[in-house]
Enzyme design. Structure first.
Site, mmCIF file in Angstrom:
data_model
loop_
_atom_site.group_PDB
_atom_site.id
_atom_site.type_symbol
_atom_site.label_atom_id
_atom_site.label_comp_id
_atom_site.label_asym_id
_atom_site.label_seq_id
_atom_site.Cartn_x
_atom_site.Cartn_y
_atom_site.Cartn_z
ATOM 1 N N ASN A 77 39.572 50.409 52.545
ATOM 2 C CA ASN A 77 38.926 49.542 53.544
ATOM 3 C C ASN A 77 38.876 50.246 54.903
ATOM 4 O O ASN A 77 38.030 49.923 55.734
ATOM 5 C CB ASN A 77 39.653 48.203 53.628
ATOM 6 C CG ASN A 77 41.049 48.272 54.234
ATOM 7 O OD1 ASN A 77 41.225 48.095 55.432
ATOM 8 N ND2 ASN A 77 42.060 48.539 53.414
ATOM 9 N N HIS A 78 39.754 51.225 55.108
ATOM 10 C CA HIS A 78 39.797 51.902 56.415
ATOM 11 C C HIS A 78 38.657 52.909 56.610
ATOM 12 O O HIS A 78 38.494 53.428 57.708
ATOM 13 C CB HIS A 78 41.171 52.524 56.638
ATOM 14 C CG HIS A 78 42.237 51.463 56.662
ATOM 15 N ND1 HIS A 78 42.343 50.555 57.693
ATOM 16 C CD2 HIS A 78 43.175 51.121 55.742
ATOM 17 C CE1 HIS A 78 43.330 49.704 57.424
ATOM 18 N NE2 HIS A 78 43.854 50.026 56.241
ATOM 19 N N TYR A 123 43.018 58.791 58.946
ATOM 20 C CA TYR A 123 43.130 58.450 57.515
ATOM 21 C C TYR A 123 41.790 57.913 56.982
ATOM 22 O O TYR A 123 41.319 58.338 55.921
ATOM 23 C CB TYR A 123 44.246 57.412 57.357
ATOM 24 C CG TYR A 123 44.282 56.707 56.043
ATOM 25 C CD1 TYR A 123 44.686 57.366 54.881
ATOM 26 C CD2 TYR A 123 43.920 55.363 55.941
ATOM 27 C CE1 TYR A 123 44.718 56.705 53.656
ATOM 28 C CE2 TYR A 123 43.957 54.700 54.735
ATOM 29 C CZ TYR A 123 44.353 55.370 53.593
ATOM 30 O OH TYR A 123 44.388 54.722 52.391
HETATM 31 C C1 15L Z 1 45.341 51.372 52.842
HETATM 32 O O1 15L Z 1 44.373 52.091 52.706
HETATM 33 C C2 15L Z 1 46.706 51.864 52.578
HETATM 34 O O2 15L Z 1 46.740 52.874 51.595
HETATM 35 C C3 15L Z 1 47.672 50.750 52.223
HETATM 36 O O3 15L Z 1 48.974 51.249 52.273
HETATM 37 C C4 15L Z 1 47.507 49.562 53.161
HETATM 38 O O4 15L Z 1 47.880 49.945 54.465
HETATM 39 C C5 15L Z 1 46.068 49.102 53.129
HETATM 40 O O5 15L Z 1 45.193 50.154 53.416
HETATM 41 C C6 15L Z 1 45.795 47.930 54.086
HETATM 42 O O6 15L Z 1 44.860 48.000 54.865
HETATM 43 O O7 15L Z 1 46.505 46.949 53.959
#
Ligand code: 15L
Length: 266
Positions: free
Chosen positions: A109-110, A133
């Site tokens: 989602n990031h 990230y």
């Molecule tokens: C992610 O991409 C991470 O890998 C996970 O650890 C969480 O932080 C997740 O996003 C999130 O947005 O909750």
């Protein structure tokens, strides 16, 4: 039975998938860290994604790869560069050299975390990463696109929200995915006969979702879970927000944080 390579197999998400996929595939588990709770049908192969030699060995004769290995949150650039840029490239390139046709890339989602929470986005929006990230996840999606177009690999990108047995806070009510729904998406990614390059959102059928996940539905996804049954309890214990930028955007704290705690390893 198909042999599926899972990288990052000692991680938490892999732990859920191993349980959900047990007995359906021969699972080759690759990680830097040892794994000592192997089930029947699982095989451990020590491997570092930053080593091309290791990835050539790990990908040999695999029918598909679920590439979970990498740095999982916002953090130091060097760590993200090693794991999510160099390591990511190694896995795709090793797959190509070994003739592995299909790669499932659990993106995040990031990759689109700078869309606002009052927007609903689908798989066609342009990326708006919320962190280094997130940029590395966009890089992974771009490598997938290149390898699909140029070399004919079949690439299934799952922009995962948050995998957990239960959603953990208000933001995650929108982006939560249960382990069994994630396993369903992964199974579609492995089995669907007509994948070239696809992006789907890795979320359950949440009433509060920020995503139009019609591409996943088109490919056969029928989520069984919805975070709504946890909503009242979670909202009751949610503290008032202090970071209003984080509150405004889908990526939450990733839009302001320089470092986020790494999720637990098994
Ligand atoms: C992610 O991409 C991470 O890998 C996970 O650890 C969480 O932080 C997740 O996003 C999130 O947005 O909750």
């Amino acid at each position: 039975m198909k042999t599926i390579l899972i990288t990052g197999a000692a991680g938490d998400v892999a732990g859920h998938l191993r349980r959900e996929l047990a007995g359906r595939y021969a699972l080759r588990l690759s990680d830097i860290a040892p794994i000592d709770d192997l089930r029947e049908g699982e095989h451990y192969q020590q491997g570092d994604i930053t080593s091309m030699d290791d990835m050539l060995a790990a990908t040999r004769d695999a029918d598909a790869i679920v590439h979970l290995g990498g740095y999982a949150v916002e953090g130091p650039w060097e760590a993200i560069l090693d794991a999510n840029i160099i390591g990511l490239y190694n896995v795709f390139e090793a797959a190509r050299r070994n003739g592995v046709k299909r790669i499932l890339f659990p993106t995040s989602n990031h990759a689109v975390g700078f869309y606002r929470r009052d927007e609903v986005i689908d798989h066609r929006v342009y990326p708006r990463p919320d962190s280094r990230y997130g940029v590395s996840k966009v890089f992974g999606e771009a490598i997938g696109s290149l390898y699909a177009d140029k070399y004919g690999l079949e690439v299934f990108n799952i922009r995962i929200g948050n995998v957990n047995p239960q959603p953990i806070d208000k933001r995650r009510l929108a982006i939560w995915i249960s382990p069994r729904d994630l396993a369903q998406l992964v199974t579609i990614g492995i089995e669907h006969p007509d994948i070239r390059f696809e992006i789907v959102y890795g979320v359950s059928g949440n009433k509060r979702s920020w995503y139009d996940n019609t591409n996943a539905v088109r490919l056969g996804y029928k989520p069984v879970d919805d975070s709504e049954r946890f909503a009242a309890e979670i909202l009751a214990r949610e503290k008032p927000p202090t970071d209003m930028r984080a509150e405004k955007y889908q990526g939450g704290t990733f839009v302001t944080a320089e470092q986020v705690d790494l999720p637990r390893r098994r």
